[in-house]
Scaffold this motif. Structure first.
Motif, short mmCIF file in Angstrom:
data_model
loop_
_atom_site.label_atom_id
_atom_site.label_comp_id
_atom_site.label_asym_id
_atom_site.label_seq_id
_atom_site.Cartn_x
_atom_site.Cartn_y
_atom_site.Cartn_z
N THR A 17 0.73 -1.30 -0.10
CA THR A 17 0.00 0.06 0.05
C THR A 17 0.80 1.31 -0.23
OG1 THR A 17 -0.07 0.19 2.33
CG2 THR A 17 -1.89 -0.99 1.42
N ASP A 148 -13.17 1.70 5.67
CA ASP A 148 -12.57 1.38 4.32
C ASP A 148 -13.56 0.41 3.51
OD1 ASP A 148 -11.99 -1.01 5.45
OD2 ASP A 148 -10.01 -0.99 4.52
N THR A 151 -13.80 0.80 -0.27
CA THR A 151 -12.55 0.90 -0.96
C THR A 151 -12.30 -0.62 -1.78
OG1 THR A 151 -11.65 2.35 0.61
CG2 THR A 151 -10.05 1.02 -0.77
N TYR A 153 -9.35 -2.71 -3.28
CA TYR A 153 -8.22 -2.95 -3.26
C TYR A 153 -7.72 -4.03 -4.24
CZ TYR A 153 -8.27 -0.96 1.44
OH TYR A 153 -8.56 -0.04 2.37
N GLY A 173 -12.54 -3.52 1.09
CA GLY A 173 -12.18 -3.30 2.48
C GLY A 173 -13.10 -4.19 3.37
N ASN A 197 -6.83 0.23 8.45
CA ASN A 197 -6.41 1.18 7.20
C ASN A 197 -7.03 2.55 7.67
OD1 ASN A 197 -5.11 -0.94 6.07
ND2 ASN A 197 -6.99 -1.27 4.68
N ALA A 216 -5.91 3.79 -0.71
CA ALA A 216 -5.05 3.00 -1.34
C ALA A 216 -4.10 3.59 -2.15
CB ALA A 216 -6.02 1.66 -1.90
N GLU A 217 -2.98 2.76 -2.19
CA GLU A 217 -1.66 3.24 -3.03
C GLU A 217 -1.48 2.67 -4.28
OE1 GLU A 217 2.91 4.16 -2.05
OE2 GLU A 217 1.58 3.98 -0.42
N TRP A 246 -4.00 -1.53 -6.49
CA TRP A 246 -4.07 -0.64 -5.44
C TRP A 246 -4.01 -1.44 -4.07
CZ3 TRP A 246 -4.53 4.62 -6.28
CH2 TRP A 246 -4.64 4.95 -7.58
N VAL A 247 -3.00 -0.98 -3.38
CA VAL A 247 -2.76 -1.71 -2.05
C VAL A 247 -3.02 -0.97 -0.66
CG1 VAL A 247 -0.92 -3.21 -3.16
CG2 VAL A 247 -0.42 -0.89 -2.06
N GLN A 248 -3.35 -1.89 0.18
CA GLN A 248 -3.92 -1.55 1.46
C GLN A 248 -2.77 -0.54 2.23
OE1 GLN A 248 -6.12 -4.28 3.96
NE2 GLN A 248 -6.43 -5.60 2.17
N PRO A 249 -3.12 0.64 2.80
CA PRO A 249 -2.09 1.48 3.54
C PRO A 249 -1.42 1.03 4.90
CG PRO A 249 -4.35 2.39 3.31
CD PRO A 249 -4.60 1.08 2.95
#
Length: 370
Positions: A17, A148, A151, A153, A173, A197, A216-217, A246-249
């Motif tokens: 993330t 989340d 969201t 991911y 999420g 997250n 997410a990143e 898109w990964v978890q923070p």
């Protein structure tokens, strides 16, 4: 995928993330005094079981959460250890101390008959007289709000035929709370929830509210990611190459200084393998976040000194670093450093946190002329 204990992180069990926020320069200087060095380094205590969190406590003592052993202890300046909270089979984490009160989380294990069940995450306090009180159960707030939950991911844009080849590469999420760090300021307890997250704030009555849901990143799927996945027994189809994952923070620590809350983000697998970790600063008034540092190897602890210098531990990096112009500059080499705390010019660090015998190391901050 749920946030795992760091023993599992070491085995590559997390998804990666980062955050999608304003560039670093918008937040001002990331380090107010780049001359800081660490001197008089010494091992305070060893033989610890998973010392994931440390905090300066009363009378020069160091509080340490041996998360894998379910212990919360106080270690005196001469290395004498006194256990004052024990919960065998559970995780004690997120320890912090202020105003004569110790704050920590008791993350209970799911019952053996249903290991996937949601378990309580109890925020507890210990006052000056040694009385323990449960303030709230963060899992209940996670169930109620699931910040989340909407969201997505993983890969968000791909043909269904491609997703069908790797259904593990997309999820939403889930309802899951794993509080990992606390910081007390402005009459609130701020919590980094590595499972949800989310950054929470809890008032004195135990009411929790969402401070920020971490976005997410994006990580681009390239051949290095494909190779990592193969080692983990996961197949990445060719149609995924070049797409954004898109990964978890996974927030791991936080510290409040005035109107700013600093927090670290541990990018899980494959992020911890590719130095994707970051430190951010969040304005508590505007709720906007700014990058302080990037390119970190599993940052799990942050601290600020009295001059505003940001220090960070990199669990899979070189130990403790100070942040200078957005980059990590090592000041204390150490293996498996999981947390750092600063009081005045005194520094405490937990090291070898995933090894059979963990340690707490202390040092003194020194400053030269600029």
């Amino acid at each position: 995928m749920k946030f795992r204990a760091f023993a599992a992180v070491a085995a590559g069990a997390l998804l990666a993330t980062t955050l999608n926020v304003v560039p670093a320069q918008a937040g001002g200087s990331s380090s107010h005094d780049s001359t800081a060095t660490v001197k008089n380094v010494a091992t305070l205590i060893d033989g610890l079981t998973g010392p994931l969190r440390v905090a300066h406590g009363p009378g020069g003592n160091i509080l340490v959460a041996e998360s894998f052993a379910g212990l919360l202890s106080s270690v005196s300046p001469n290395g004498t250890k006194k256990v004052f909270a024990s919960s065998p089979g559970n995780e004690l984490a997120a320890v912090s101390y202020t105003g004569g009160t110790t704050y920590y989380f008791e993350n209970l294990a799911a019952p053996a008959e249903d290991p996937t069940a949601l378990a309580p995450a109890l925020l507890k306090t210990i006052d000056k007289k040694g009385k323990t009180r449960t303030l709230t159960d963060l899992t209940k707030w996670e169930v109620k709000l699931n910040p989340d939950g909407k969201t997505v991911y993983g890969v968000r844009k791909a043909p269904q035929s491609c997703l069908d080849q790797a259904p593990w590469m997309q999820s939403s999420g889930e309802v899951y709370s794993h509080p990992y760090a606390t910081a007390v300021a402005r009459n609130k307890i701020y919590v980094a929830d590595a499972g949800g997250n989310t950054l929470w704030k809890v008032d004195s009555r135990g009411k929790a509210s969402v401070l920020k849901v971490l976005p997410a990143e994006p990580v681009v799927i390239d051949q290095a990611i494909v190779a990592w996945a193969a080692e983990a027994g996961l197949d990445v189809p060719e149609c995924m190459l070049g797409r954004t994952y898109w990964v978890q923070p996974v927030p791991t620590d936080l510290e409040v200084r005035g109107d700013w809350l600093y927090y670290s983000v541990l990018p899980g697998a494959p992020g911890e393998n590719f130095a994707k970790g970051k430190v951010y600063k969040l304005n508590l008034n505007s709720k906007k976040s700014y990058v302080v540092a990037s390119g970190l190897s599993a940052p799990t602890g942050i601290a600020l000194d009295d001059r505003g210098t940001v220090f960070v531990t990199e669990l899979f990096g070189n130990g403790v670093s100070k942040i200078v112009k957005g980059k990590a500059v090592n000041v204390l080499p150490a293996a498996l450093a999981s947390d750092v705390d600063i009081s005045g010019n005194k520094l405490a660090v937990s090291t070898n946190a995933l090894a059979p015998s963990g340690e707490v190391v202390t040092g003194t901050l020194k400053y030269g002329r600029r």
